[in-house]
Design a protein around this motif. Structure first.
Motif, PDB file in Angstrom:
ATOM      1  N   LEU A 156       0.613  -0.776   0.287  1.00  0.00           N
ATOM      2  CA  LEU A 156      -0.129  -0.205  -0.220  1.00  0.00           C
ATOM      3  C   LEU A 156       0.836   1.226   0.179  1.00  0.00           C
ATOM      4  N   GLY A 157       2.081   1.076   0.017  1.00  0.00           N
ATOM      5  CA  GLY A 157       2.873   2.168   0.147  1.00  0.00           C
ATOM      6  C   GLY A 157       3.543   2.702   1.045  1.00  0.00           C
ATOM      7  N   GLN A 158       3.213   1.797   2.188  1.00  0.00           N
ATOM      8  CA  GLN A 158       3.543   2.929   3.831  1.00  0.00           C
ATOM      9  C   GLN A 158       4.706   1.886   4.047  1.00  0.00           C
ATOM     10  N   PRO A 159       5.242   2.233   5.267  1.00  0.00           N
ATOM     11  CA  PRO A 159       6.542   2.077   5.383  1.00  0.00           C
ATOM     12  C   PRO A 159       6.116   0.733   6.081  1.00  0.00           C
ATOM     13  N   ARG A 160       6.818  -0.621   6.397  1.00  0.00           N
ATOM     14  CA  ARG A 160       6.874  -1.747   6.353  1.00  0.00           C
ATOM     15  C   ARG A 160       6.406  -2.277   7.910  1.00  0.00           C
ATOM     16  N   ASP A 161       7.592  -0.898   8.528  1.00  0.00           N
ATOM     17  CA  ASP A 161       6.148  -1.112  10.443  1.00  0.00           C
ATOM     18  C   ASP A 161       4.911  -0.541  10.951  1.00  0.00           C
ATOM     19  N   TYR A 162       4.693   0.301   9.074  1.00  0.00           N
ATOM     20  CA  TYR A 162       3.293   1.127   9.944  1.00  0.00           C
ATOM     21  C   TYR A 162       2.282   0.473  10.727  1.00  0.00           C
ATOM     22  N   PHE A 163       2.448  -1.055  10.627  1.00  0.00           N
ATOM     23  CA  PHE A 163       0.828  -1.400  11.143  1.00  0.00           C
ATOM     24  C   PHE A 163       1.423  -1.853  12.634  1.00  0.00           C
ATOM     25  N   ARG A 164       2.295  -2.467  12.810  1.00  0.00           N
ATOM     26  CA  ARG A 164       3.077  -2.957  14.137  1.00  0.00           C
ATOM     27  C   ARG A 164       2.634  -1.807  14.739  1.00  0.00           C
ATOM     28  N   THR A 165       2.544  -0.902  15.035  1.00  0.00           N
ATOM     29  CA  THR A 165       3.144   0.255  16.020  1.00  0.00           C
ATOM     30  C   THR A 165       0.871   0.541  16.517  1.00  0.00           C
ATOM     31  N   ARG A 166       0.731   0.200  15.323  1.00  0.00           N
ATOM     32  CA  ARG A 166      -0.724   0.272  15.028  1.00  0.00           C
ATOM     33  C   ARG A 166      -2.115  -0.792  15.779  1.00  0.00           C
TER      34      ARG A 166
END
Length: 310
Positions: free
Chosen positions: A150-160
């Motif tokens: 989706l064009g986001q940083p690899r860790d985009y979801f981990r902190t969310r």
């Protein structure tokens, strides 16, 4: 013929770019993939399925001691005939138990309530916690691929999702005793959460609604884990990754005379995450469909729709 795409999780570490393509394109087909070589030992999975069978074999009066009215089924036992799919006319033919994240008293999220453990099965806590943690990590690996796709940083979801109100749901569909019952084991529905990972079931019944409008029985390789997009991820991607309608039908004889056990893991955002369409998922051809909403507000709205919160 395999009914949903298979994604080899070992590629996650060997060739991440190829993994990103496989997972993203797999989900764009119909929101469902099957994960192979996922690294969760067979022993962990079989122990949890066996513990699930033992749990639901407990007497009704014992199980009902662990039902917590007013919690919306967030933890502990939910009796047979409680949940109903959105817009369905009949309750689902199932009972289940919810295991959530083990959290410290200092958690900033009051939504993360303490787990309820059956004292009659002392090993249930260790068995299900081990599976919860394994599926939580596997889900995060899947989300890494989705993030980059989706064009986001690899860790985009981990902190969310690291403090999300994620749920492991040991689930029992009893034998069908009423011939011609209008209820089904799980009526057509979409999942509320970010992604769902499903282990089990050892019996047939799961079907996915294709884009052509046909119901497709899900067939996967032995040992694979089904992983599908939920409504929260669909909302975040403005429909680019679809949350696909699925159901568990009442199987033909002799399968209808046996119990079915499965264990979905519903991976959730942290309660205060705002779900708003990613800019790159909004185009002239695909205009923004939904207003921003926090993950907790959206969850509560949906739980009311399916009868778990009054």
């Amino acid at each position: 013929m395999q009914s949903i795409p298979h994604v080899d999780m070992s590629v996650h570490t060997k060739d991440f770019d190829s993994f990103v393509t496989a997972i993203g394109e797999g989900y764009e087909v119909n929101g469902f993939v099957a994960l192979t070589n996922h690294g969760i030992p067979d022993e962990t999975i079989h122990a949890a399925l066996d513990a699930t069978r033992d749990l639901f074999a407990l007497p009704e009066d014992v199980k009902k001691q662990y039902h917590k009215p007013g919690l919306g089924g967030a933890r502990g036992y939910t009796p047979f005939g409680t949940e109903i799919a959105k817009n369905a006319k009949h309750v689902d033919l199932k009972e289940f138990w919810h295991v959530g994240r083990e959290v410290a008293d200092s958690s900033k999220y009051p939504q993360l309530t303490p787990n309820v453990w059956p004292k009659e099965l002392p090993s249930f806590k260790e068995t299900t916690t081990e599976l919860f943690n394994a599926l939580d990590e596997l889900g995060n690996q899947v989300l890494e691929g989705i993030a980059v796709y989706l064009g986001q940083p690899r860790d985009y979801f981990r902190t969310r999702v690291n403090e999300g109100n994620s749920i492991l749901r040991p689930l029992h569909y009893p034998p069908i005793v009423e011939e011609g019952t209008p209820s089904v084991r799980a009526a057509a529905h979409e999942d509320i959460n970010v992604i769902t990972l499903l282990i089990g079931s050892r019996e047939p019944g799961l079907e996915v609604l294709s884009k052509s409008g046909n119901w497709i029985p899900v067939t996967i390789l032995e040992g694979a884990i089904i992983c599908n997009v939920g409504d929260m991820l669909q909302r975040l991607t403005n429909g680019v990754l679809p949350s696909t309608t699925h159901r568990v039908v009442n199987p033909p004889a002799p399968h209808n005379q046996k119990s079915r056990y499965s264990i979905p893991f519903f991976l959730h955002f942290n309660p205060d995450v705002v779900i708003d369409a990613l800019p790159q998922c909004v185009t002239a051809e695909n205009p923004k469909k939904e207003a921003p909403i926090t993950a907790d507000d959206y969850l509560m709205e949906r739980l009311r729709e399916i009868g778990l919160v009054k």
